[in-house]
Scaffold this active site. Structure first.
Site, PDB file in Angstrom:
ATOM      1  N   HIS A 111      -3.480   6.875   2.746  1.00  0.00           N
ATOM      2  CA  HIS A 111      -3.902   5.602   2.174  1.00  0.00           C
ATOM      3  C   HIS A 111      -5.301   5.277   2.701  1.00  0.00           C
ATOM      4  CE1 HIS A 111      -4.318   1.532   1.066  1.00  0.00           C
ATOM      5  NE2 HIS A 111      -4.069   1.039   2.270  1.00  0.00           N
ATOM      6  N   ASN A 115     -10.380  -0.219  -0.492  1.00  0.00           N
ATOM      7  CA  ASN A 115      -8.929  -0.105  -0.304  1.00  0.00           C
ATOM      8  C   ASN A 115      -8.247  -0.597  -1.584  1.00  0.00           C
ATOM      9  OD1 ASN A 115      -6.251  -0.625   0.318  1.00  0.00           O
ATOM     10  ND2 ASN A 115      -6.675  -1.495   2.331  1.00  0.00           N
ATOM     11  N   CYS A 172       0.820  -1.222   0.000  1.00  0.00           N
ATOM     12  CA  CYS A 172       0.000   0.000   0.000  1.00  0.00           C
ATOM     13  C   CYS A 172       0.852   1.269   0.000  1.00  0.00           C
ATOM     14  CB  CYS A 172      -0.948   0.014   1.188  1.00  0.00           C
ATOM     15  SG  CYS A 172      -1.869  -1.511   1.352  1.00  0.00           S
TER      16      CYS A 172
END
Ligand code: ACO
Length: 324
Positions: free
Chosen positions: A251, A281, A111
């Site tokens: 994020h 996500n 990520c």
């Protein structure tokens, strides 16, 4: 000379998958997912690939920046879900957009992949090797999820985001001011996905390839401590305060992580733009998709300072403060 983000682009798959739809194919509900995560829907690929979404996001970023593909000399794609082991997604993008003069490679920092890519491009440009870079975060996470594991598959989505970084003589913008990256491999297994199995002749019981598995509570603890610390370190180095920052682009893992960071930094949630409600996500693609949304909505004026911070598998993190 500053190093600035000159343009942004993103590309999401066509197909919208709502929480309600998921509740028709597994034992879950919109209430469970949205109350714990803030996610209401995500996009999942049918025809699109990591490379096709990356190339589309890259074309949009080049148009926004007013830079030709031939002028790009570096392409970095942050991804853990490329279409091939080789060629890299970056090489596929190079071919698709005609960036014939570019060096191209992928990095895997999960990520944090886009933030690591921004740091690498910055370092290359700072030392004079390259002038114009495309940094992309792109994922097709739906192919690495276990669709029988409701505790993970409902959280993630597919998509790509891109930014064009360039050396600039514009004295009205400092561009990238400070950045840092970090890693803690000792906690890697709290968010893990085994990819390929070794089946060479010496291996008698090859393991099956696995899907992403996560200890959500450990990831939560890591994120809510590491992200504010990293942001504070970067702001200290830049001699800036949280009040100087217009937006914090984090994020997009989980609304509760973002709320906790907002509390710890003592900054209202209005300064934290959100895309996880409609994207889920998207790992390395989260930050550049969010940046593109904020940019295209006209929320950024020249001189605004923003923080971007990615965190996730590895465990890894990367934070940057810049002047738009
Ligand atoms: N629908 C309905 N019930 C579910 C689902 C689902 N999709 N998933 C799990 N459950 C059930 C579990 O089976 C369990 O039931 P039980 O109590 O009968 O055993 C119950 O819900 C609680 O399960 P937990 O896994 O303990 O759920 P938790 O409350 O911890 O919430 C979550 C999970 C939202 C992921 C949480 O751990 C969290 O917020 N983690 C933060 C990290 C994160 O969001 N990671 C995402 C990606 S990582 C990254 O990008 C860095």
């Amino acid at each position: 000379m500053s190093i600035r983000i000159m343009g942004t682009g993103s590309c999401l798959p066509e197909n919208v998958v709502t929480n309600d739809f998921l509740s028709t194919i597994m034992d879950t509900s919109d209430e469970w997912i949205s109350s714990r995560t803030g996610i209401r829907e995500r996009r999942l690929v049918k025809e699109e690939t990591t490379a096709s979404m990356s190339a589309e996001a890259a074309k949009r970023a080049l148009t926004d920046a007013g830079i030709q593909a031939e002028d790009i000399d570096l392409i970095i794609v942050g991804t853990l879900s490329g279409d091939y082991v080789t060629p890299s997604t970056a090489c596929e993008v190079q071919a698709a957009i005609g960036a014939v003069n570019a060096v191209a490679f992928d990095i895997n920092a999960a990520c944090s992949g886009f933030m690591y890519g921004v740091s690498m491009a910055y370092a290359y440009m700072k030392c004079g090797m390259y002038k114009n870079a495309l940094v992309i975060g792109a994922e097709t996470l739906s192919k690495v999820m276990d669709w029988n594991d409701r505790s993970t598959c409902v959280l993630f989505g597919d998509g790509a985001g891109a930014a064009v970084l360039a050396l600039s003589e514009d004295e009205k913008s400092l561009g990238i001011i400070e950045l840092e990256q970090g890693a803690d491999g000792s906690k890697g297994m709290v968010l893990a996905g085994r990819d390929r199995m070794n089946n060479n002749p010496l291996v008698t019981n090859p393991k099956e390839p696995g899907y992403v598995q996560m200890d959500g509570q450990e990831v939560y603890k890591f994120a809510v401590t590491t992200v504010p610390e990293s942001i504070n370190r970067v702001l200290d180095k830049a001699q800036l305060k949280v009040e100087d920052i217009k937006y914090f682009l984090l994020h997009q893992a989980n609304i509760r992580i973002i709320q906790s960071v907002s509390k710890r930094l003592k900054v209202p949630m209005e300064s934290f733009p959100i895309s996880l409600d409609h994207c889920g996500n998207v790992s390395a693609a989260s930050v550049p998709i969010l940046l593109d949304e904020v940019n295209k909505k006209g929320m950024l004026q020249k001189g605004d300072k923003i923080v971007m911070s990615g965190f996730g598998g590895g465990l890894t993190w990367g934070t940057c403060v810049l002047e738009w």
